[in-house]
Scaffold this active site. Structure first.
Site, PDB file in Angstrom:
ATOM      1  N   SER A  69      40.204  49.740  49.090  1.00 48.47           N
ATOM      2  CA  SER A  69      40.970  49.560  50.330  1.00 48.47           C
ATOM      3  C   SER A  69      40.224  50.100  51.544  1.00 48.47           C
ATOM      4  CB  SER A  69      42.321  50.270  50.212  1.00 48.47           C
ATOM      5  OG  SER A  69      43.051  49.752  49.128  1.00 48.47           O
TER       6      SER A  69
HETATM    7  N1  SAH Z   1      43.756  51.840  45.222  1.00 47.09           N
HETATM    8  C1  SAH Z   1      42.497  51.132  45.252  1.00 47.09           C
HETATM    9  C2  SAH Z   1      42.684  49.678  45.621  1.00 47.09           C
HETATM   10  C3  SAH Z   1      42.349  48.757  44.498  1.00 47.09           C
HETATM   11  S1  SAH Z   1      42.724  47.047  44.850  1.00 47.09           S
HETATM   12  C4  SAH Z   1      41.567  51.832  46.241  1.00 47.09           C
HETATM   13  O1  SAH Z   1      41.757  52.996  46.510  1.00 47.09           O
HETATM   14  O2  SAH Z   1      40.636  51.231  46.721  1.00 47.09           O
HETATM   15  C5  SAH Z   1      44.299  46.898  44.093  1.00 47.09           C
HETATM   16  C6  SAH Z   1      44.344  47.132  42.617  1.00 47.09           C
HETATM   17  O3  SAH Z   1      45.648  46.791  42.156  1.00 47.09           O
HETATM   18  C7  SAH Z   1      43.373  46.282  41.771  1.00 47.09           C
HETATM   19  O4  SAH Z   1      42.522  47.141  41.064  1.00 47.09           O
HETATM   20  C8  SAH Z   1      44.275  45.490  40.845  1.00 47.09           C
HETATM   21  O5  SAH Z   1      43.745  45.308  39.547  1.00 47.09           O
HETATM   22  C9  SAH Z   1      45.524  46.360  40.818  1.00 47.09           C
HETATM   23  N2  SAH Z   1      46.753  45.693  40.405  1.00 47.09           N
HETATM   24  C10 SAH Z   1      47.215  44.468  40.756  1.00 47.09           C
HETATM   25  N3  SAH Z   1      48.389  44.212  40.144  1.00 47.09           N
HETATM   26  C11 SAH Z   1      48.700  45.312  39.397  1.00 47.09           C
HETATM   27  C12 SAH Z   1      49.776  45.654  38.523  1.00 47.09           C
HETATM   28  N4  SAH Z   1      50.788  44.831  38.290  1.00 47.09           N
HETATM   29  N5  SAH Z   1      49.743  46.870  37.928  1.00 47.09           N
HETATM   30  C13 SAH Z   1      48.710  47.734  38.139  1.00 47.09           C
HETATM   31  N6  SAH Z   1      47.672  47.468  38.936  1.00 47.09           N
HETATM   32  C14 SAH Z   1      47.658  46.266  39.562  1.00 47.09           C
END
Ligand code: SAH
Length: 218
Positions: A69
């Protein structure tokens, strides 16, 4: 907040300080959030070819079609959650490789994070261990279901966008608790849901763009 336990050196401290200045210029005001953003080294969460862009204020690819993010959006969402209170027991949905979880881990003693893609969760585990943030509990699970075994939560944050808040997450919010997510499909807005005696109060903030919340695990 115990900064002494974070296993980070002075590497990249200057670039991090500059990133914090940019966040302040964009309107992030909470000193606790700015402090946490300045403390966590974002470069360790990125693959080597991208590490030199770690302190740019942009989302960057993580692999598996996912993104780390944007610092401003992380700071903004956490600022909404923490305004006028502490985070308390916190659940993050979508840990990716753990960057936002680390920020939450600086701000709260009780952090749980779930991720549906197993290799990303393994990276999060490795990264958070490197930072000595061992109190963050990670689980390979579908975040649509929340984390019933640790509920209720004072704070829930989603790092993936949904057209509606999964009902299990609202159910796992403690009285007075706050949930923030990117709400929408192609166009999304940061939305806050606060649990009050009469139900949930919704407030909308900035337009954002996140990867979608997907069902199941892989
Ligand atoms: N928090 C991260 C952002 C990762 S992007 C950061 O600090 O950069 C968002 C993430 O949400 C992805 O890794 C994706 O695999 C996850 N995601 C999407 N749907 C999800 C679900 N139903 N349960 C758990 N994780 C999920």
């Amino acid at each position: 907040m115990n900064t002494a336990t974070i296993g980070i050196g002075m590497t990249s401290q200057r670039t991090r300080t500059r990133m914090v200045e940019r966040l302040r210029t964009r309107g992030v005001k909470d000193g606790r959030v700015l402090h946490a953003m300045g403390l966590v080294p974002r470069h360790i969460f990125l693959e080597q070819p991208l590490a030199n862009r770690a302190y740019d204020d942009t989302a960057l690819p993580l692999g598996f079609g996912q993104t780390i993010s944007q610092p401003y959006v992380v700071a903004r969402m956490i600022e909404i959650l923490i305004a006028g209170r502490e985070l308390g027991k916190t659940l993050e949905i979508g840990a990716g490789c753990g960057y936002q979880a680390a920020i939450l881990g600086v701000l709260s003693k009780q952090v749980f994070a779930v991720e549906r893609i197993a290799p990303l969760l393994a990276r999060a585990r490795h990264n958070l261990k490197q930072l000595k943030l061992s109190h963050i509990r990670l689980k390979h699970a579908d975040g649509n279901l929340g984390l019933p075994e640790a509920a209720p939560f004072d704070t829930i944050i989603l790092a993936a966008a949904a057209a509606a808040v999964p009902p299990a997450l609202l159910a796992q919010l403690a009285p007075g608790g706050r949930l923030v997510l990117p709400l929408g499909g192609a166009e999304q807005v940061i939305s806050l849901f606060e649990r009050s005696e009469g139900g949930f109060v919704e407030t909308r903030f900035d337009a954002v763009r996140f990867v979608p919340l997907l069902p199941g695990v892989e």
